[in-house]
Write a protein that holds these residues in place. Structure first.
Motif, PDB file in Angstrom:
ATOM      1  N   VAL A   1      27.964 -12.442 -20.441  1.00  0.00           N
ATOM      2  CA  VAL A   1      27.536 -11.409 -19.493  1.00  0.00           C
ATOM      3  C   VAL A   1      26.160 -11.718 -18.906  1.00  0.00           C
ATOM      4  O   VAL A   1      25.799 -11.206 -17.845  1.00  0.00           O
ATOM      5  N   SER A   2      25.397 -12.581 -19.573  1.00  0.00           N
ATOM      6  CA  SER A   2      24.051 -12.910 -19.072  1.00  0.00           C
ATOM      7  C   SER A   2      24.004 -14.276 -18.384  1.00  0.00           C
ATOM      8  O   SER A   2      22.924 -14.763 -18.048  1.00  0.00           O
ATOM      9  N   MET A   3      25.163 -14.898 -18.139  1.00  0.00           N
ATOM     10  CA  MET A   3      25.162 -16.257 -17.583  1.00  0.00           C
ATOM     11  C   MET A   3      24.671 -16.310 -16.142  1.00  0.00           C
ATOM     12  O   MET A   3      24.333 -17.389 -15.642  1.00  0.00           O
ATOM     13  N   GLY A   4      24.585 -15.178 -15.464  1.00  0.00           N
ATOM     14  CA  GLY A   4      24.148 -15.193 -14.061  1.00  0.00           C
ATOM     15  C   GLY A   4      22.681 -14.914 -13.853  1.00  0.00           C
ATOM     16  O   GLY A   4      22.187 -14.990 -12.714  1.00  0.00           O
ATOM     17  N   ILE A   5      21.960 -14.612 -14.942  1.00  0.00           N
ATOM     18  CA  ILE A   5      20.541 -14.262 -14.795  1.00  0.00           C
ATOM     19  C   ILE A   5      19.756 -15.457 -14.252  1.00  0.00           C
ATOM     20  O   ILE A   5      19.806 -16.553 -14.806  1.00  0.00           O
ATOM     21  N   GLY A   6      19.058 -15.225 -13.153  1.00  0.00           N
ATOM     22  CA  GLY A   6      18.229 -16.282 -12.557  1.00  0.00           C
ATOM     23  C   GLY A   6      18.976 -17.205 -11.618  1.00  0.00           C
ATOM     24  O   GLY A   6      18.391 -18.155 -11.089  1.00  0.00           O
ATOM     25  N   MET A   7      20.272 -16.940 -11.356  1.00  0.00           N
ATOM     26  CA  MET A   7      21.044 -17.838 -10.505  1.00  0.00           C
ATOM     27  C   MET A   7      20.550 -17.845  -9.063  1.00  0.00           C
ATOM     28  O   MET A   7      20.637 -18.858  -8.366  1.00  0.00           O
ATOM     29  N   ILE A   8      20.036 -16.699  -8.603  1.00  0.00           N
ATOM     30  CA  ILE A   8      19.533 -16.663  -7.227  1.00  0.00           C
ATOM     31  C   ILE A   8      18.357 -17.615  -7.064  1.00  0.00           C
ATOM     32  O   ILE A   8      18.210 -18.283  -6.028  1.00  0.00           O
ATOM     33  N   VAL A   9      17.532 -17.733  -8.092  1.00  0.00           N
ATOM     34  CA  VAL A   9      16.384 -18.658  -8.025  1.00  0.00           C
ATOM     35  C   VAL A   9      16.874 -20.108  -8.013  1.00  0.00           C
ATOM     36  O   VAL A   9      16.351 -20.950  -7.281  1.00  0.00           O
ATOM     37  N   ILE A  10      17.895 -20.390  -8.831  1.00  0.00           N
ATOM     38  CA  ILE A  10      18.452 -21.750  -8.852  1.00  0.00           C
ATOM     39  C   ILE A  10      19.082 -22.076  -7.489  1.00  0.00           C
ATOM     40  O   ILE A  10      18.929 -23.183  -6.962  1.00  0.00           O
ATOM     41  N   GLY A  11      19.787 -21.089  -6.930  1.00  0.00           N
ATOM     42  CA  GLY A  11      20.387 -21.307  -5.606  1.00  0.00           C
ATOM     43  C   GLY A  11      19.325 -21.557  -4.548  1.00  0.00           C
ATOM     44  O   GLY A  11      19.451 -22.471  -3.735  1.00  0.00           O
ATOM     45  N   LEU A  12      18.263 -20.766  -4.576  1.00  0.00           N
ATOM     46  CA  LEU A  12      17.169 -20.954  -3.609  1.00  0.00           C
ATOM     47  C   LEU A  12      16.495 -22.304  -3.831  1.00  0.00           C
ATOM     48  O   LEU A  12      16.142 -22.997  -2.864  1.00  0.00           O
ATOM     49  N   ALA A  13      16.308 -22.666  -5.101  1.00  0.00           N
ATOM     50  CA  ALA A  13      15.687 -23.964  -5.410  1.00  0.00           C
ATOM     51  C   ALA A  13      16.531 -25.091  -4.829  1.00  0.00           C
ATOM     52  O   ALA A  13      15.998 -26.043  -4.239  1.00  0.00           O
ATOM     53  N   SER A  14      17.850 -24.993  -4.976  1.00  0.00           N
ATOM     54  CA  SER A  14      18.742 -26.035  -4.450  1.00  0.00           C
ATOM     55  C   SER A  14      18.622 -26.138  -2.931  1.00  0.00           C
ATOM     56  O   SER A  14      18.531 -27.234  -2.372  1.00  0.00           O
ATOM     57  N   VAL A  15      18.616 -24.966  -2.265  1.00  0.00           N
ATOM     58  CA  VAL A  15      18.528 -24.958  -0.796  1.00  0.00           C
ATOM     59  C   VAL A  15      17.185 -25.517  -0.332  1.00  0.00           C
ATOM     60  O   VAL A  15      17.121 -26.406   0.545  1.00  0.00           O
ATOM     61  N   ILE A  16      16.108 -25.049  -0.935  1.00  0.00           N
ATOM     62  CA  ILE A  16      14.769 -25.438  -0.475  1.00  0.00           C
ATOM     63  C   ILE A  16      14.478 -26.908  -0.789  1.00  0.00           C
ATOM     64  O   ILE A  16      13.960 -27.645   0.042  1.00  0.00           O
ATOM     65  N   ILE A  17      14.829 -27.339  -2.008  1.00  0.00           N
ATOM     66  CA  ILE A  17      14.603 -28.747  -2.373  1.00  0.00           C
ATOM     67  C   ILE A  17      15.425 -29.663  -1.472  1.00  0.00           C
ATOM     68  O   ILE A  17      14.932 -30.665  -0.954  1.00  0.00           O
ATOM     69  N   GLY A  18      16.694 -29.300  -1.264  1.00  0.00           N
ATOM     70  CA  GLY A  18      17.571 -30.125  -0.433  1.00  0.00           C
ATOM     71  C   GLY A  18      17.052 -30.237   0.987  1.00  0.00           C
ATOM     72  O   GLY A  18      16.991 -31.335   1.549  1.00  0.00           O
ATOM     73  N   GLU A  19      16.649 -29.113   1.573  1.00  0.00           N
ATOM     74  CA  GLU A  19      16.142 -29.141   2.948  1.00  0.00           C
ATOM     75  C   GLU A  19      14.834 -29.913   3.046  1.00  0.00           C
ATOM     76  O   GLU A  19      14.593 -30.614   4.037  1.00  0.00           O
ATOM     77  N   ALA A  20      13.973 -29.751   2.033  1.00  0.00           N
ATOM     78  CA  ALA A  20      12.673 -30.435   2.071  1.00  0.00           C
ATOM     79  C   ALA A  20      12.842 -31.951   2.001  1.00  0.00           C
ATOM     80  O   ALA A  20      12.088 -32.691   2.628  1.00  0.00           O
ATOM     81  N   ILE A  21      13.836 -32.413   1.259  1.00  0.00           N
ATOM     82  CA  ILE A  21      14.005 -33.864   1.064  1.00  0.00           C
ATOM     83  C   ILE A  21      14.950 -34.476   2.100  1.00  0.00           C
ATOM     84  O   ILE A  21      14.670 -35.533   2.658  1.00  0.00           O
TER      85      ILE A  21
END
Length: 308
Positions: free
Chosen positions: A210-230
């Motif tokens: 039930v807690s496996m989704g905690i912080g997923m929005i940050v991971i998703g944002l990190a993926s988007v921002i890191i990918g776009e930056a590189i």
């Protein structure tokens, strides 16, 4: 070490589905959707519950995606019809989903160690052909297919409406377009992809929690921002490819951090620091380049003046 890297790439490919969903809301719709933390778990909960009940893994995954689409639609309706602030609408749905997910699972954790899943099916079918790379190879194909689907959709009439709504909602509404429908559609698709990632992650790690989704929005944002930056985002195709690359790169960064001896309990902190770095570094670099250029111009101007 090789197996750890392979595992990071596999989980990065799973997170790529979620990152594509976050890209749709964060970049295309310009909507801060916090439903992600709940819909990721909802996908895992629905898939795990159905798998434990003996349903086919493919059907379980499809139902999980439908649950995510429903969750995204609720957030969209709360915002468009209920006139609730986007951030608050996402938070409300995320909080509600915590109880819904517990209802779906009937408990806080559903193990899948003895159940047949998509992961076990792929490994059993292709292990003699591709060996340890079988799951990664199938995931690459699946991610590319979904990426091409997202690229195609964003070029259709509905997709262009979605992009235009995110760019300038007021202007698009003045043309008589249904921006509310575009928002609901975008949120539904986004959370469907997020729930797909949750369903695959539950089958990959062998349980849903039930807690496996905690912080997923940050991971998703990190993926988007890191990918776009590189990798850049000069076109839709390039941006979605960058998002996938960012998701894999993020998992590799986490793997190297763990190999370096970082405590797993500090991973959320590391994730936040990665996002902060990825957000700040492009602007800092741009400012530094502008100042350097200005200094060079002043210097060359000064030298020319002295020579004159």
């Amino acid at each position: 070490m090789v197996f750890a890297l392979l595992g990071s790439i596999e989980s990065g490919l799973i997170f790529a589905f979620m990152a594509l969903g976050v890209y749709l809301t964060f970049r295309i719709l310009d909507f801060p959707d916090l439903t992600v933390d709940g819909s990721f778990t909802a996908g895992g909960a629905a898939a795990a519950t159905l798998l434990a009940a003996g349903y086919h893994p493919l059907l379980s995954t499809v139902v999980a995606v439908a649950v995510g689409i429903l969750a995204g639609s609720v957030t969209g309706l709360l915002h468009t019809k209920g006139k609730i602030n986007p951030l608050l609408a996402g938070i409300l749905t995320m909080i509600a989903l915590y109880s819904v997910n517990l209802r779906i699972m009937g408990r806080a954790n559903v193990p899948l160690l003895n159940e047949e899943t998509l992961v076990t099916k792929v490994n059993a079918t292709l292990v003699n052909v591709l060996g340890d790379l079988s799951l990664a190879a199938v995931m690459v194909v699946a991610v590319v297919v979904v990426k091409l689907g997202v690229d195609w959709f964003l070029r259709t009439e509905k997709g262009l409406m979605l992009r235009a709504t995110g760019d300038n909602e007021r202007m698009i509404r003045s043309f008589g377009a249904n921006t509310d429908g575009a928002k609901v559609l975008g949120l539904a698709l986004s959370n469907g992809l997020v729930a797909l990632a949750g369903a695959l992650m539950a089958q990959y790690q062998g349980f849903a929690d039930v807690s496996m989704g905690i912080g997923m929005i940050v991971i998703g944002l990190a993926s988007v921002i890191i990918g776009e930056a590189i990798f850049g985002r000069s076109s839709i195709a390039r941006a979605t490819a960058a998002v996938i690359g960012g998701a894999i790169l993020y998992r590799l960064i986490v793997a190297f951090a763990l190999q370096a001896g970082v405590n797993p309990s500090d991973l959320k902190l590391i994730t936040a620091l990665i996002v902060i770095f990825a957000l700040i570094s492009p602007k800092t670099l741009q400012t530094w380049k502008a100042k350097s250029g200005k200094k060079r111009r002043h210097s060359s101007g000064g030298e020319s003046h002295v020579e004159a």
